[in-house]
Design a protein around this motif. Structure first.
Motif, PDB file in Angstrom:
ATOM      1  N   LYS A  97      36.014  48.450  46.131  1.00  7.87           N
ATOM      2  CA  LYS A  97      34.662  47.922  45.938  1.00  7.87           C
ATOM      3  C   LYS A  97      34.190  48.063  44.487  1.00  7.87           C
ATOM      4  O   LYS A  97      32.979  48.000  44.226  1.00  7.87           O
ATOM      5  N   THR A  98      35.128  48.245  43.568  1.00  8.80           N
ATOM      6  CA  THR A  98      34.788  48.438  42.151  1.00  8.80           C
ATOM      7  C   THR A  98      35.853  47.797  41.266  1.00  8.80           C
ATOM      8  O   THR A  98      36.948  47.464  41.734  1.00  8.80           O
ATOM      9  N   GLY A 154      33.904  41.311  38.227  1.00  7.70           N
ATOM     10  CA  GLY A 154      32.656  42.003  38.494  1.00  7.70           C
ATOM     11  C   GLY A 154      31.584  41.708  37.462  1.00  7.70           C
ATOM     12  O   GLY A 154      31.880  41.537  36.272  1.00  7.70           O
ATOM     13  N   SER A 184      30.441  48.977  39.172  1.00  5.89           N
ATOM     14  CA  SER A 184      29.929  48.020  40.148  1.00  5.89           C
ATOM     15  C   SER A 184      28.454  47.794  39.830  1.00  5.89           C
ATOM     16  O   SER A 184      27.844  48.574  39.101  1.00  5.89           O
TER      17      SER A 184
END
Length: 286
Positions: free
Chosen positions: A186-187, A209, A246
């Protein structure tokens, strides 16, 4: 309201929202999403998130039945229903609703959903140490598209939690046997070596991102050299600094990978970089 849900014009608390079982997001994961945070009713980096959202829709052949301006207005209007300081904003579009069939009609009407939930905003989140584990990346070749098909990411995040670490870092096996780092579950993952910021290129193996984009801008404004290239797990473990980014955490300093101590050898470059990112994050949402 404590939370807000939106589905094709209907608004309610999240737990009260009903979505048809025939929504293709439910049956096939046939959709894309994006997410960011809002503070004081101001959405962080919305234009950049919408740019990526539109790229994701184009990549999976979803033609929206709303404009960028209409979606912006929906998100901002929904925020007026909550009163807390900081919220996570998540929005997704699925291809539409219909009887289950792998193929889809090109004129399907998309379904737009939004969720707004409270989040904790704490500068200490950036300053605490982060611990990672590595795992072979078995995801599809569409990782640059923000689809709602996240099962490999979910399982990797769960394994990280079960091993009492913060994040899983994916890697791919190259033909020569090298282990190329792609990204976290998630990063995005970055390192500093010899005063240079090194980050993976935005090819089809990582999601570009928004925090990563701001990171590169911050580094260049500080006069820090930037290199976008593939790197291995071995390189990551021997870097002067390792960190993850993130849009809801900005920059977290990594202190261990697979139980081995890493980084923590170049505060002179890392701390100003993190400070600039976090200050920008707060300033944009004042």
């Amino acid at each position: 309201m404590e939370t807000v849900a939106y589905y094709n014009g209907k608004i309610s608390e999240i737990d009260d929202m009903m979505i048809p079982m025939t929504d293709r997001g439910f049956t096939f994961g046939d959709g894309v999403y994006d997410a960011t945070m809002a503070r004081h009713q101001k959405i962080f980096a919305l234009d950049e998130h919408l740019d990526r959202f539109w790229r994701s829709m184009a990549a999976v052949m979803i033609t929206p039945n709303f404009t960028r301006e209409e979606l912006t207005n929906i998100l901002n209007d929904l925020l007026t229903n909550v009163t807390g300081e900081a919220y996570m904003i998540y929005w997704q579009v699925t291809r539409g609703t219909g009887r289950r069939s792998h193929s889809f009609p090109l004129d399907a009407t998309p379904n737009l959903a939004v969720m707004i939930t409270p989040m904790s905003l704490d500068r200490g989140k950036q300053e605490r140490p982060y611990r990672l584990r590595t795992e072979l990346d078995i995801r599809s070749g569409l990782t640059h598209v923000k689809t709602i098909n996240l099962l490999p990411n979910v399982l990797a995040a769960q394994r990280a939690m079960q091993e009492s670490v913060d994040e899983t870092v994916f890697y791919r096996m190259a033909a020569n046997g090298d282990t190329r780092v792609t990204e976290g579950s998630k990063t995005n993952v970055h390192m500093i070596k010899a005063g240079k910021l090194i980050t993976a290129p935005t090819d089809k193996l990582i999601l570009p991102g928004i925090a990563r984009q701001h990171l590169l801008q911050a580094a260049r404004s500080l006069g820090m050299p930037v290199e976008e290239r593939a790197f291995t797990v071995a390189e990551l473990k021997t870097a002067d600094e390792v960190f993850i980014t993130s849009s809801t955490m900005m920059a977290g300093r990594v202190v261990s990978i697979d139980g081995e101590s890493v980084g923590q050898r170049d505060e002179a470059h890392f701390i100003p970089l993190r400070t600039q990112l976090v200050d920008e994050w707060y300033a944009e949402t004042e």
